[in-house]
Motif scaffolding. Structure first.
Motif, PDB file in Angstrom:
ATOM      1  N   TRP A   1      -1.040  -0.816   1.363  1.00  0.00           N
ATOM      2  CA  TRP A   1      -0.889   0.641   1.497  1.00  0.00           C
ATOM      3  C   TRP A   1      -1.316   1.486   0.654  1.00  0.00           C
ATOM      4  O   TRP A   1      -1.553   2.575   0.553  1.00  0.00           O
ATOM      5  CB  TRP A   1       0.546   1.030   1.971  1.00  0.00           C
ATOM      6  CG  TRP A   1       0.872   0.633   3.366  1.00  0.00           C
ATOM      7  CD1 TRP A   1       0.566  -0.686   3.975  1.00  0.00           C
ATOM      8  CD2 TRP A   1       1.326   1.396   4.534  1.00  0.00           C
ATOM      9  NE1 TRP A   1       0.986  -0.678   5.287  1.00  0.00           N
ATOM     10  CE2 TRP A   1       1.615   0.701   5.628  1.00  0.00           C
ATOM     11  CE3 TRP A   1       1.996   2.685   4.671  1.00  0.00           C
ATOM     12  CZ2 TRP A   1       2.178   0.905   6.840  1.00  0.00           C
ATOM     13  CZ3 TRP A   1       2.540   3.087   5.650  1.00  0.00           C
ATOM     14  CH2 TRP A   1       2.670   2.410   6.876  1.00  0.00           C
ATOM     15  N   LYS A   2      -1.576   0.971  -0.990  1.00  0.00           N
ATOM     16  CA  LYS A   2      -2.004   1.732  -1.903  1.00  0.00           C
ATOM     17  C   LYS A   2      -3.301   1.892  -1.904  1.00  0.00           C
ATOM     18  O   LYS A   2      -3.590   2.929  -2.508  1.00  0.00           O
ATOM     19  CB  LYS A   2      -1.716   1.023  -3.268  1.00  0.00           C
ATOM     20  CG  LYS A   2      -0.338   0.737  -3.350  1.00  0.00           C
ATOM     21  CD  LYS A   2      -0.114   0.068  -4.954  1.00  0.00           C
ATOM     22  CE  LYS A   2       1.567   0.012  -5.056  1.00  0.00           C
ATOM     23  NZ  LYS A   2       1.745  -0.714  -6.378  1.00  0.00           N
TER      24      LYS A   2
ATOM     25  N   VAL B   1      -5.168   2.189   1.268  1.00  0.00           N
ATOM     26  CA  VAL B   1      -5.198   3.146   2.515  1.00  0.00           C
ATOM     27  C   VAL B   1      -4.028   2.838   3.244  1.00  0.00           C
ATOM     28  O   VAL B   1      -3.339   1.957   3.535  1.00  0.00           O
ATOM     29  CB  VAL B   1      -6.494   3.049   3.237  1.00  0.00           C
ATOM     30  CG1 VAL B   1      -6.547   1.558   3.738  1.00  0.00           C
ATOM     31  CG2 VAL B   1      -6.703   3.856   4.137  1.00  0.00           C
ATOM     32  N   ARG B   2      -3.597   4.090   4.021  1.00  0.00           N
ATOM     33  CA  ARG B   2      -2.268   3.827   4.895  1.00  0.00           C
ATOM     34  C   ARG B   2      -2.590   2.972   6.007  1.00  0.00           C
ATOM     35  O   ARG B   2      -3.786   3.266   6.643  1.00  0.00           O
ATOM     36  CB  ARG B   2      -1.790   5.094   5.234  1.00  0.00           C
ATOM     37  CG  ARG B   2      -1.071   5.876   4.173  1.00  0.00           C
ATOM     38  CD  ARG B   2      -0.487   7.227   4.785  1.00  0.00           C
ATOM     39  NE  ARG B   2       0.464   7.029   5.715  1.00  0.00           N
ATOM     40  CZ  ARG B   2       1.857   6.840   5.560  1.00  0.00           C
ATOM     41  NH1 ARG B   2       2.303   6.594   4.377  1.00  0.00           N
ATOM     42  NH2 ARG B   2       2.552   6.456   6.385  1.00  0.00           N
ATOM     43  N   CYS B   3      -1.686   2.134   6.574  1.00  0.00           N
ATOM     44  CA  CYS B   3      -1.901   1.423   7.913  1.00  0.00           C
ATOM     45  C   CYS B   3      -1.518   2.129   9.059  1.00  0.00           C
ATOM     46  O   CYS B   3      -0.641   2.992   8.802  1.00  0.00           O
ATOM     47  CB  CYS B   3      -1.219  -0.110   7.596  1.00  0.00           C
ATOM     48  SG  CYS B   3      -1.670  -1.091   8.911  1.00  0.00           S
ATOM     49  N   THR B   4      -1.671   1.601  10.143  1.00  0.00           N
ATOM     50  CA  THR B   4      -1.325   2.411  11.248  1.00  0.00           C
ATOM     51  C   THR B   4       0.224   2.323  11.479  1.00  0.00           C
ATOM     52  O   THR B   4       0.814   2.940  12.182  1.00  0.00           O
ATOM     53  CB  THR B   4      -2.092   1.994  12.453  1.00  0.00           C
ATOM     54  OG1 THR B   4      -1.905   0.269  12.487  1.00  0.00           O
ATOM     55  CG2 THR B   4      -3.555   1.994  12.315  1.00  0.00           C
ATOM     56  N   HIS B   5       0.690   1.145  11.145  1.00  0.00           N
ATOM     57  CA  HIS B   5       2.065   0.854  11.321  1.00  0.00           C
ATOM     58  C   HIS B   5       2.682  -0.438  10.652  1.00  0.00           C
ATOM     59  O   HIS B   5       1.694  -1.120  10.124  1.00  0.00           O
ATOM     60  CB  HIS B   5       2.457   0.654  12.690  1.00  0.00           C
ATOM     61  CG  HIS B   5       1.803  -0.568  13.475  1.00  0.00           C
ATOM     62  ND1 HIS B   5       0.336  -0.685  13.788  1.00  0.00           N
ATOM     63  CD2 HIS B   5       1.923  -1.661  13.806  1.00  0.00           C
ATOM     64  CE1 HIS B   5       0.025  -1.537  14.362  1.00  0.00           C
ATOM     65  NE2 HIS B   5       1.185  -2.502  14.388  1.00  0.00           N
ATOM     66  N   ARG B   6       3.546  -1.008  10.399  1.00  0.00           N
ATOM     67  CA  ARG B   6       4.480  -2.254   9.881  1.00  0.00           C
ATOM     68  C   ARG B   6       4.124  -3.212  10.617  1.00  0.00           C
ATOM     69  O   ARG B   6       4.154  -3.215  11.852  1.00  0.00           O
ATOM     70  CB  ARG B   6       5.736  -1.976   9.511  1.00  0.00           C
ATOM     71  CG  ARG B   6       6.186  -0.976   8.556  1.00  0.00           C
ATOM     72  CD  ARG B   6       5.505  -1.249   7.183  1.00  0.00           C
ATOM     73  NE  ARG B   6       5.907  -0.191   6.177  1.00  0.00           N
ATOM     74  CZ  ARG B   6       5.547  -0.125   4.869  1.00  0.00           C
ATOM     75  NH1 ARG B   6       4.822  -1.224   4.406  1.00  0.00           N
ATOM     76  NH2 ARG B   6       5.825   0.870   3.919  1.00  0.00           N
TER      77      ARG B   6
ATOM     78  N   ASN C   1      -5.606  -1.103   8.565  1.00  0.00           N
ATOM     79  CA  ASN C   1      -6.444  -0.585   7.922  1.00  0.00           C
ATOM     80  C   ASN C   1      -6.694  -1.225   6.582  1.00  0.00           C
ATOM     81  O   ASN C   1      -7.820  -1.039   6.173  1.00  0.00           O
ATOM     82  CB  ASN C   1      -6.050   0.841   7.819  1.00  0.00           C
ATOM     83  CG  ASN C   1      -6.173   1.924   8.804  1.00  0.00           C
ATOM     84  OD1 ASN C   1      -6.857   1.719   9.780  1.00  0.00           O
ATOM     85  ND2 ASN C   1      -5.342   2.776   9.174  1.00  0.00           N
TER      86      ASN C   1
ATOM     87  N   CYS D   1      -1.845  -6.232   3.395  1.00  0.00           N
ATOM     88  CA  CYS D   1      -1.765  -5.110   4.060  1.00  0.00           C
ATOM     89  C   CYS D   1      -1.300  -4.180   2.760  1.00  0.00           C
ATOM     90  O   CYS D   1      -0.377  -3.530   2.677  1.00  0.00           O
ATOM     91  CB  CYS D   1      -1.020  -4.993   5.052  1.00  0.00           C
ATOM     92  SG  CYS D   1      -0.686  -3.532   5.990  1.00  0.00           S
TER      93      CYS D   1
END
Length: 610
Positions: free
Chosen positions: A339-340, A342-347, A363, A337
């Motif tokens: 985040w570099k 694309v941002r994710c919806t949540h942790r 994401n 996961c």
């Protein structure tokens, strides 16, 4: 001499043959064939067109939705109008003077000797108010006919409406069989099934004297033809489910589409904001139509078929299935996961497989899934590699019925957009874009656009493990079934075995601990729901909320897609609404009334926010 004598007999014989031919033809015309007599006597004949009863429309349970009632048209023959007192006439009809003058002008333009409608859709009380006074206005008469009447206050977008044919329509060959004053379906099912619903006109010929008094049927009705009533439509709509969906969407903008995945039959189709179908009937409907047309909320806009939006995270299911078919991932393939990317919806927990990734709507996971599908090393040129990969990816995505019209039995369906390499070539230039340009497609964002109907069809396709039937409203025409094209199965390019890989993740979305769609759970009723939430980015305001699902997961009987504009996170608005719809359809009742009140409260907040 003998030779000349022989020629004389030949000539005489020829004259005799010609005389016999003409005599036989004259006998046939005058005695046997009455058509010429009919043509000669047109000035003493009255041709009466018998308009057939328009077919009725029912819901899937036999409940009558659309019927016929008697209405009256005020007809005018311009040549017979003598010294019309337009002021008194307008007072009698309670219509503006200018409207009367404009109507007479239109009638004269059509024909000075043929009757055409001046005022349509008079009710029985309106007729009673003017009928006794028409004797003072030569050239005007009353024509009775049947008009549409609605037994339901719902389903206006799907049913459509019937209106008078316009002069522009009459000029088209397609409408050659129509006459001024005739009515036809303008939108919805009324338009799509016009040829079925309208029936066949009949004609009667009546003898009249010079004063217009009827003297009986011409030649005993030899040339009369009977009208044939239109065929009834038996729709697949569950009107109680439709009514419930419209109640839940009060105060909102968006759509609900519910299908029976096993047949493609549409169970409910809600377009919000709504209007009552009876608004577009009766006298003054033109003014009411303009009010709807000018309404800034656009109630005439059929959102489930015409509004295209990015599907958001619901599209991740299609993205994963295509990658599985290509063989670039397996159900157990892990991705970080990251985040570099694309941002994710949540942790959330690491997406070690597709079930966890779907449950948490990760994401970065689906970014990497699509990257594996597109960048496959088929060219040393990274731009060409992206072009080749996107073209193959798009081909398989479109097998789900996306990027093209599904073919629903209603006009104005939009095809949406699955961008092609040529689309990006035009936007950025040939070999000037790569995967980082298109990665947003992996999570259902960017240039991609689908309709609410297509989103519901995605769920029906997954529910069926790889195929769908074209969604349709009509399950029976007259005593028969639907149109043949709605009984054909459409297979996707993805092997059925791969669909089993994504369904556990969809069930975890709804019933798994921490799933993004927990508000859609029906576990308390013993019903397993497989679904996916979505939050669609909106540059013009608050995000849109989506939720799509099917249930029961093991033996699907309903597939549904909910799209609510500017409602934020799909899991807290669209998901509970879909859950109530599923409960209503599968159980026949809803016991979670507190959820209804909560959704109505969110609608009030939505209205205030606008």
């Amino acid at each position: 001499m003998q030779y000349l004598e022989g020629r004389k007999y030949v000539v005489q014989a020829l004259f005799l043959v010609v005389a016999l031919v003409f005599g036989a033809r004259l006998f046939y015309i005058q005695v046997l064939d009455g058509s010429y007599k009919l043509a000669a006597d047109r000035n003493t004949l009255q041709r009466i067109v018998q308009v057939p009863y328009r077919g009725l429309i029912y819901d899937r349970n036999g409940q009558l939705l659309v019927q016929n009632i008697p209405v009256y048209d005020l007809m005018v023959v311009p040549r017979e109008v003598k010294k019309l007192d337009t002021v008194r006439f307008s007072q009698l009809l309670q219509l503006p003077l200018e409207e009367i003058r404009e109507g007479l002008k239109t009638a004269r333009a059509y024909s000075r000797v043929k009757a055409s409608p001046l005022v349509q859709n008079l009710s029985t009380p309106e007729l009673a108010a003017i009928q006794d006074n028409l004797i003072d206005f030569p050239g005007f008469s009353i024509k009775a006919r049947m008009a549409r009447s609605y037994k339901t206050e719902n389903m206006a977008h799907a049913l459509g409406y019937v209106g008078a044919i316009t002069p522009a329509f009459l000029e088209k060959p397609k409408y050659a069989k129509y006459l001024p004053g005739d009515n036809l379906g303008i939108t919805g099912l009324e338009s799509f099934y016009e040829s079925v619903l309208m029936g066949r006109r009949g004609v009667q010929y009546r003898m009249v004297n010079v004063r217009g008094i009827e003297k009986g049927a011409f030649r005993g009705g030899e040339f009369d033809t009977l009208s044939v009533a239109g065929q009834d439509l038996h729709t697949s709509i569950d009107i109680e489910l439709q009514k419930y969906g419209e109640m839940l969407m009060q105060g909102k903008r968006g759509s609900i589409v519910a299908l029976d995945p096993k047949t493609g039959e549409i169970l409910a189709m809600v377009s919000a904001p709504m209007y009552e179908p009876s608004i577009l009937t009766g006298k003054g409907m033109g003014n009411r139509y303009m009010e709807l047309l000018n309404n800034p909320e656009r109630p005439l806009f059929n959102r489930p078929l015409m509004a295209t939006y990015p599907p958001g995270s619901v599209f991740k299911m299609v993205n994963e299935l295509v990658a599985l078919q290509m063989g670039v991932v397996t159900p157990e393939t892990p991705f970080d996961c990251n985040w570099k990317l694309v941002r994710c919806t949540h942790r959330h927990e690491p997406p070690r497989n597709v079930t966890i990734a779907i449950k948490n709507s990760c994401n970065p996971y689906f970014y990497q899934v699509m990257r594996a599908s597109v960048l496959r090393g088929r060219s040393t040129n990274r731009f060409e590699d992206a072009r080749l990969g996107l073209a193959e990816w798009r081909r398989q995505v479109m097998s789900f019925g996306l990027g093209a019209k599904l073919g629903v039995d209603m006009a104005s369906e939009k095809k949406g957009l699955i961008p092609s390499p040529e689309f990006y070539d035009k936007a950025y230039g040939y070999h000037r874009w790569g995967y980082k340009t298109v990665y947003s497609l992996s999570i259902g964002q960017g240039e991609i656009g689908i309709t609410g109907l297509q989103m519901a069809n995605i769920m029906a396709t997954i529910a069926n493990r790889g195929y769908y039937y074209t969604p349709h409203f009509v399950r029976g025409i007259g005593q028969g079934g639907p149109l043949p094209e709605y009984t054909q199965r459409h297979m996707t390019s993805v092997d059925p075995k791969y669909f089993e890989s994504v369904i556990p993740g969809m069930q975890a979305v709804v019933d798994g601990r921490g799933g993004t769609g927990n508000f859609a759970s029906l576990a308390q009723f013993g019903i397993s729901v497989a679904g996916k939430t979505g939050t669609v980015q909106n540059r013009h305001g608050d995000d849109h909320a989506t939720f799509a699902a099917f249930a029961p997961a093991e033996d699907p009987k309903i597939a549904i897609a909910v799209f609510i504009e500017n409602a934020g996170f799909g899991g807290t608005s669209a998901a509970p609404l879909a859950s109530l719809m599923i409960e209503k359809y599968l159980r026949g009742k809803v016991v979670r009334k507190n959820w209804e009140y909560w959704l109505q409260g969110s609608a009030e907040k939505f209205v205030k926010r606008r």
